[in-house]
Design a protein around this motif. Structure first.
Motif, mmCIF file in Angstrom:
data_model
loop_
_atom_site.group_PDB
_atom_site.id
_atom_site.type_symbol
_atom_site.label_atom_id
_atom_site.label_comp_id
_atom_site.label_asym_id
_atom_site.label_seq_id
_atom_site.Cartn_x
_atom_site.Cartn_y
_atom_site.Cartn_z
ATOM 1 N N UNK A 1 0.892 -1.230 -0.127
ATOM 2 C CA UNK A 1 -0.096 -0.125 0.029
ATOM 3 C C UNK A 1 0.873 1.289 0.120
ATOM 4 N N UNK A 2 1.965 1.137 0.749
ATOM 5 C CA UNK A 2 2.892 2.493 1.082
ATOM 6 C C UNK A 2 4.156 2.194 1.629
ATOM 7 N N UNK A 3 5.138 2.973 1.598
ATOM 8 C CA UNK A 3 6.431 2.916 2.168
ATOM 9 C C UNK A 3 6.506 4.258 2.935
ATOM 10 N N UNK A 4 7.097 4.049 4.010
ATOM 11 C CA UNK A 4 7.208 5.333 4.854
ATOM 12 C C UNK A 4 8.844 5.190 5.451
ATOM 13 N N UNK A 5 9.291 6.418 5.947
ATOM 14 C CA UNK A 5 10.680 6.415 6.726
ATOM 15 C C UNK A 5 10.240 7.083 8.136
ATOM 16 N N UNK B 1 26.949 9.786 3.218
ATOM 17 C CA UNK B 1 25.969 8.800 3.134
ATOM 18 C C UNK B 1 24.842 9.429 2.130
ATOM 19 N N UNK B 2 24.506 9.011 1.222
ATOM 20 C CA UNK B 2 23.739 9.140 0.003
ATOM 21 C C UNK B 2 22.565 8.191 -0.080
ATOM 22 N N UNK B 3 22.560 7.018 -0.115
ATOM 23 C CA UNK B 3 21.439 6.353 -0.153
ATOM 24 C C UNK B 3 21.319 5.501 1.068
ATOM 25 N N UNK B 4 20.220 5.045 1.413
ATOM 26 C CA UNK B 4 19.741 4.206 2.596
ATOM 27 C C UNK B 4 18.962 3.092 2.195
ATOM 28 N N UNK B 5 18.897 2.012 2.927
ATOM 29 C CA UNK B 5 18.404 0.931 2.505
ATOM 30 C C UNK B 5 17.834 0.127 3.902
ATOM 31 N N UNK B 6 16.923 -0.646 3.672
ATOM 32 C CA UNK B 6 16.434 -1.465 4.965
ATOM 33 C C UNK B 6 17.565 -2.515 5.450
ATOM 34 N N UNK B 7 17.704 -2.466 6.652
ATOM 35 C CA UNK B 7 18.714 -3.176 7.231
ATOM 36 C C UNK B 7 18.046 -4.577 8.081
ATOM 37 N N UNK B 8 18.209 -4.904 9.188
ATOM 38 C CA UNK B 8 17.850 -5.798 9.895
ATOM 39 C C UNK B 8 16.315 -5.498 10.400
ATOM 40 N N UNK B 9 15.426 -6.422 10.434
ATOM 41 C CA UNK B 9 13.963 -6.014 11.033
ATOM 42 C C UNK B 9 14.143 -5.424 12.409
ATOM 43 N N UNK B 10 13.263 -4.389 12.676
ATOM 44 C CA UNK B 10 13.259 -3.979 13.872
ATOM 45 C C UNK B 10 11.969 -3.337 14.178
ATOM 46 N N UNK B 11 11.561 -3.016 15.499
ATOM 47 C CA UNK B 11 10.210 -2.600 15.835
ATOM 48 C C UNK B 11 8.919 -3.543 15.729
ATOM 49 N N UNK C 1 22.626 3.514 6.091
ATOM 50 C CA UNK C 1 23.238 3.859 4.755
ATOM 51 C C UNK C 1 24.080 2.828 3.992
ATOM 52 N N UNK C 2 23.672 2.964 2.601
ATOM 53 C CA UNK C 2 24.363 1.950 1.676
ATOM 54 C C UNK C 2 25.850 2.064 1.719
ATOM 55 N N UNK C 3 26.542 1.256 2.080
ATOM 56 C CA UNK C 3 27.988 1.291 2.158
ATOM 57 C C UNK C 3 28.602 1.878 0.591
#
Length: 179
Positions: free
Chosen positions: A55-59, A113-123, A102-104
């Motif tokens: 449905x959606x993505x969010x930060x 730091x330019x691009x960010x990605x999903x890391x380990x699951x949290x919350x 941040x994507x290494x």
């Protein structure tokens, strides 16, 4: 030999009918024991939820600082896409979250730091379930949070409805369909 063929068909049919009757008499379980339901609302992890449509993505910023995917069952997806408010009974919305990392390779390429990605699951994983009669005291919504497959405690679930109250105009749902 007459009637022998019919007799042969009847025995397996009778056995099948008996087996189905026994199965129908067993208590129904959705794949999780009763203690795997969220306190207060009794919501369980829906089977196959990770196959639902996006449905959606969010930060989420602040102390949570995560990336989120908002998934919905068919009812939720259609209602979100069609901007149908209030959401109909049968709507189930899932929120998955990962660390915001941040994507290494991108950091090396851009020297920052330019691009960010999903890391380990949290919350944990969260669910909202619309059932107007079952959850009448919370305007039709039941809530759940699961951490590592186990329901979070009552204290967590006591905060759900109050927090979602700020989205009353959107039937208590924060996110909207992202085309």
């Amino acid at each position: 030999m007459e009637g022998g063929f019919l007799k042969w068909l009847t025995i397996p049919s009778l056995a099948l009918a008996m087996a189905l009757s026994i199965l129908a008499a067993l208590p129904f379980a959705a794949g999780h024991a009763e203690d795997d339901a969220s306190p207060l609302f009794g919501v369980k992890i829906p089977a196959g939820y990770r196959e639902w449509r996006l449905i959606s993505v969010a930060h989420e910023e602040g102390s949570l600082n995560d990336l989120r995917a908002i998934l919905g069952n068919d009812v939720a997806f259609k209602a979100s896409r069609d901007e149908q408010l209030p959401y109909p009974d049968g709507t189930i919305i899932a929120r998955l979250a990962w660390s915001y990392d941040p994507l290494e390779e991108s950091s090396k390429a851009f020297a920052r730091a330019q691009s960010f990605v999903a890391g380990p699951p949290k919350n944990g994983v969260q669910f909202m379930v619309k059932d107007s009669s079952r959850y009448a005291s919370t305007v039709g919504w039941g809530f759940a949070q699961f951490n590592n497959g186990k329901p979070a405690g009552e204290a967590v679930h006591n905060t759900c409805f109050a927090c979602h109250g700020t989205a009353k105009a959107r039937d208590f749902v924060f996110n909207h369909y992202s085309p």
